[in-house]
Design an enzyme around this catalytic site. Structure first.
Site, PDB file in Angstrom:
ATOM      1  N   ALA A  72     -12.397 -63.339  37.230  1.00 14.61           N
ATOM      2  CA  ALA A  72     -13.688 -63.352  37.927  1.00 14.61           C
ATOM      3  C   ALA A  72     -14.618 -64.349  37.259  1.00 14.61           C
ATOM      4  CB  ALA A  72     -14.314 -61.958  37.914  1.00 14.61           C
ATOM      5  N   ASP A  73     -15.651 -64.724  37.990  1.00 14.99           N
ATOM      6  CA  ASP A  73     -16.694 -65.571  37.424  1.00 14.99           C
ATOM      7  C   ASP A  73     -18.030 -65.178  38.040  1.00 14.99           C
ATOM      8  OD1 ASP A  73     -17.345 -67.948  35.681  1.00 14.99           O
ATOM      9  OD2 ASP A  73     -18.326 -68.494  37.556  1.00 14.99           O
ATOM     10  N   THR A  74     -19.049 -65.140  37.203  1.00 16.57           N
ATOM     11  CA  THR A  74     -20.403 -64.800  37.640  1.00 16.57           C
ATOM     12  C   THR A  74     -21.322 -65.973  37.356  1.00 16.57           C
ATOM     13  OG1 THR A  74     -20.030 -62.463  37.160  1.00 16.57           O
ATOM     14  CG2 THR A  74     -22.328 -63.177  37.335  1.00 16.57           C
TER      15      THR A  74
END
EC number: 3.6.1.9
Length: 192
Positions: A72-74
């Site tokens: 994931a990436d935020t």
């Protein structure tokens, strides 16, 4: 909690592991993907988040092609401006000053690589409004050190939580992993 030996979490984030544990999932392994997370020229925040999450998963899948890889990436943004993870106190101050009293968007994208070489993904946008911060509040928060390694220099699970007026969207996504979307993807392959 179930340990899935054939699932790898492609992340260095302790928050992502904790959130994954909330789903009752313990990955068999954690691998930190070494990728360039620099935004491309004129790259939109959502596209950036999706690209980086996908690159993390692809990088790890090259090492473990027979395993499931979750990544994931935020990213935090004001308008189209992607806010970096602050590296210095001065950068943290600038970022906090920018989001002070404003709404900003947080995009988190999650990808799952399956051994069949199929990719599943979801991207979530959440709008967060922070109260107008005084210089004293910003400096006090910076002294806490909680801004380090955080997208938008803000840790809403910690001291920065007291500055949040509203969250429109997924709280868990702001922390780093949208639980509903992650559950939807993982439950296609794992009995959770």
């Amino acid at each position: 909690m179930f340990k899935f030996d054939n699932l790898i979490l492609a992340s260095s984030s302790k928050q992502r592991l904790c959130l994954l544990n909330q789903l009752g999932v313990l990955p068999g392994e954690i691998v930190i993907p070494n990728i360039d997370e620099s935004p491309l020229k004129k790259e939109l925040p959502k596209i950036y988040s999706m690209r980086v999450a996908k690159e993390k998963v692809i990088k790890v899948s090259l090492l473990y092609p027979k395993k499931f890889i979750l990544g994931a990436d935020t990213v935090v943004c004001c308008g189209r401006k992607i806010l970096p993870k602050a590296e210095t106190e001065d950068q943290a101050f600038e970022i906090l000053e920018l989001i002070s009293g404003r709404r900003h968007r947080v995009y988190t994208s999650v990808y799952l690589y399956a051994p069949s070489k199929k990719l599943h993904y979801r991207s979530v946008m959440t709008v967060v409004k922070i109260k107008r911060l005084s210089v004293k509040e910003i400096n006090s928060y910076i002294l806490s050190g909680e801004w380090k390694g955080k997208a938008g220099a803000c840790n809403i699970q910690g001291n920065a939580g007291k500055f949040v007026i509203s969250i429109n969207g997924s709280y868990s996504s702001v922390i780093g992993l949208p639980l509903y979307e992650t559950y939807s993807i993982l439950s296609q392959y794992f009995p959770i």
